[in-house]
Design a protein around this motif. Structure first.
Motif, short mmCIF file in Angstrom:
data_model
loop_
_atom_site.label_atom_id
_atom_site.label_comp_id
_atom_site.label_asym_id
_atom_site.label_seq_id
_atom_site.Cartn_x
_atom_site.Cartn_y
_atom_site.Cartn_z
N ASN A 228 1.06 -1.22 -0.20
CA ASN A 228 -0.06 0.29 -0.05
C ASN A 228 1.30 0.70 0.12
O ASN A 228 1.49 1.45 1.14
N GLY A 229 1.18 2.28 -0.70
CA GLY A 229 1.86 3.22 -1.15
C GLY A 229 1.20 4.72 -1.47
O GLY A 229 2.04 5.67 -1.13
N GLU A 230 -0.25 4.25 -0.52
CA GLU A 230 -0.65 5.31 -0.19
C GLU A 230 -0.05 6.26 1.12
O GLU A 230 -0.52 7.83 0.57
N ALA A 231 0.72 5.43 1.74
CA ALA A 231 1.06 5.91 2.66
C ALA A 231 2.83 6.90 2.99
O ALA A 231 2.36 8.10 3.71
N SER A 232 3.02 6.45 1.71
CA SER A 232 4.27 7.31 1.04
C SER A 232 4.13 8.54 0.74
O SER A 232 4.01 8.81 -0.41
N PRO A 233 4.95 9.83 0.83
CA PRO A 233 4.31 10.71 0.07
C PRO A 233 5.34 10.73 -1.37
O PRO A 233 5.01 11.46 -2.12
N VAL A 234 6.51 10.18 -1.32
CA VAL A 234 7.22 9.92 -2.49
C VAL A 234 6.53 8.76 -2.97
O VAL A 234 6.74 9.32 -4.05
N ALA A 235 6.26 8.17 -2.95
CA ALA A 235 5.33 7.32 -4.04
C ALA A 235 3.88 7.83 -4.75
O ALA A 235 4.03 6.95 -5.52
N HIS A 236 3.57 8.99 -3.52
CA HIS A 236 2.71 9.03 -3.37
C HIS A 236 3.04 10.03 -5.66
O HIS A 236 2.70 10.65 -6.59
N ALA A 237 3.97 11.43 -4.74
CA ALA A 237 4.43 12.27 -5.54
C ALA A 237 4.85 11.60 -6.82
O ALA A 237 4.20 12.36 -8.23
N VAL A 238 5.64 10.49 -6.90
CA VAL A 238 6.12 9.69 -8.01
C VAL A 238 5.16 9.28 -9.29
O VAL A 238 4.34 9.46 -10.36
N ALA A 239 3.90 8.19 -8.23
CA ALA A 239 2.94 7.99 -8.66
C ALA A 239 2.06 9.36 -9.56
O ALA A 239 1.41 9.26 -10.20
N TRP A 240 1.73 10.50 -9.00
CA TRP A 240 1.23 11.48 -9.27
C TRP A 240 1.75 12.37 -10.79
O TRP A 240 1.19 12.42 -11.93
N CYS A 241 3.41 12.11 -10.76
CA CYS A 241 3.30 12.55 -11.93
C CYS A 241 3.27 11.54 -12.88
O CYS A 241 3.28 12.07 -14.79
N ALA A 242 3.51 10.01 -12.71
CA ALA A 242 3.39 9.43 -13.75
C ALA A 242 2.33 10.01 -14.00
O ALA A 242 1.76 9.74 -15.68
N SER A 243 1.07 9.63 -13.30
CA SER A 243 -0.38 9.48 -13.79
C SER A 243 -0.41 10.40 -15.10
O SER A 243 -1.64 10.42 -15.77
N LEU B 1 -1.49 1.20 -9.66
CA LEU B 1 -1.19 -0.60 -9.22
C LEU B 1 0.40 0.34 -8.20
O LEU B 1 0.41 -0.71 -7.66
N SER B 2 1.33 1.13 -8.69
CA SER B 2 2.15 1.50 -7.68
C SER B 2 1.67 1.41 -6.13
O SER B 2 2.23 1.90 -5.09
N MET B 3 0.76 2.30 -6.14
CA MET B 3 -0.21 3.78 -5.05
C MET B 3 -0.72 2.07 -4.81
O MET B 3 -1.21 2.31 -2.85
N VAL B 4 -1.87 1.42 -4.69
CA VAL B 4 -2.60 0.15 -4.76
C VAL B 4 -2.13 -0.77 -5.24
O VAL B 4 -3.17 -1.83 -6.31
N GLY B 5 -1.17 -1.69 -4.48
CA GLY B 5 -1.69 -3.52 -4.88
C GLY B 5 -1.68 -3.80 -4.39
O GLY B 5 -0.81 -5.02 -3.33
N SER B 6 -2.96 -4.51 -4.56
CA SER B 6 -4.18 -5.54 -4.15
C SER B 6 -4.75 -6.52 -5.52
O SER B 6 -3.87 -6.27 -6.76
N SER B 7 -4.13 -7.63 -5.63
CA SER B 7 -4.80 -8.03 -6.50
C SER B 7 -5.30 -7.98 -6.99
O SER B 7 -6.20 -7.82 -8.66
N PHE B 8 -7.04 -7.44 -7.10
CA PHE B 8 -8.38 -6.89 -7.86
C PHE B 8 -7.77 -5.38 -8.90
O PHE B 8 -8.14 -5.28 -9.72
N THR B 9 -6.59 -4.33 -7.83
CA THR B 9 -6.11 -3.56 -8.84
C THR B 9 -5.18 -4.06 -9.52
O THR B 9 -5.70 -3.82 -11.17
N ALA B 10 -4.34 -5.37 -9.47
CA ALA B 10 -3.16 -6.12 -10.32
C ALA B 10 -4.23 -6.31 -11.64
O ALA B 10 -3.78 -5.95 -12.96
N LEU B 11 -5.73 -6.84 -11.34
CA LEU B 11 -6.46 -7.77 -12.25
C LEU B 11 -6.95 -6.78 -13.23
O LEU B 11 -6.93 -6.38 -14.43
N THR B 12 -7.50 -5.26 -13.03
CA THR B 12 -8.04 -4.43 -13.23
C THR B 12 -7.05 -3.56 -14.45
O THR B 12 -7.71 -3.52 -14.88
#
Length: 112
Positions: free
Chosen positions: A29-44, A96-107
């Protein structure tokens, strides 16, 4: 006619995904990390430049107006052959880097 059917259907799928994103096996679960959140936001954010590479006007994307400016010869098409696929991959990887669940990976795999 197509938009009157597809937009409500897309809305229902988006609501379903948001409400079930944490279902399944949670690997990380990358939602707690501000660095992961910033990287995911920039990539998105950068993925949207690849999702609609040949138009700049949102009315052209929605097929309301005819496109006037194309970047096929000089723009992103010269770098990648399928910019919408690369944009979708980038968008899916960011989510997927923010929410690493099997449901998100399948979606995300089904979206690509």
């Amino acid at each position: 006619l197509f938009a009157s059917c597809s937009l409500p259907l897309a809305y229902s799928w988006i609501v379903y995904f948001i409400s079930h994103a944490h279902d399944g096996v949670v690997w990380w679960n990358g939602e707690a990390s501000p660095v992961a959140h910033a990287v995911a936001w920039c990539a998105s954010f950068s993925s949207f430049f690849l999702l609609y590479p040949s138009v700049f006007n949102l009315k052209e994307v929605a097929a309301v107006e005819r496109p006037r400016l194309h970047l096929w010869e000089t723009g992103v098409i010269r770098i990648t052959r399928h910019p919408q696929m690369v944009g979708q991959l980038l968008w899916s990887a960011a989510h997927l880097s923010m929410v690493g669940s099997s449901f998100t990976a399948l979606t995300m795999a089904l979206l690509v």
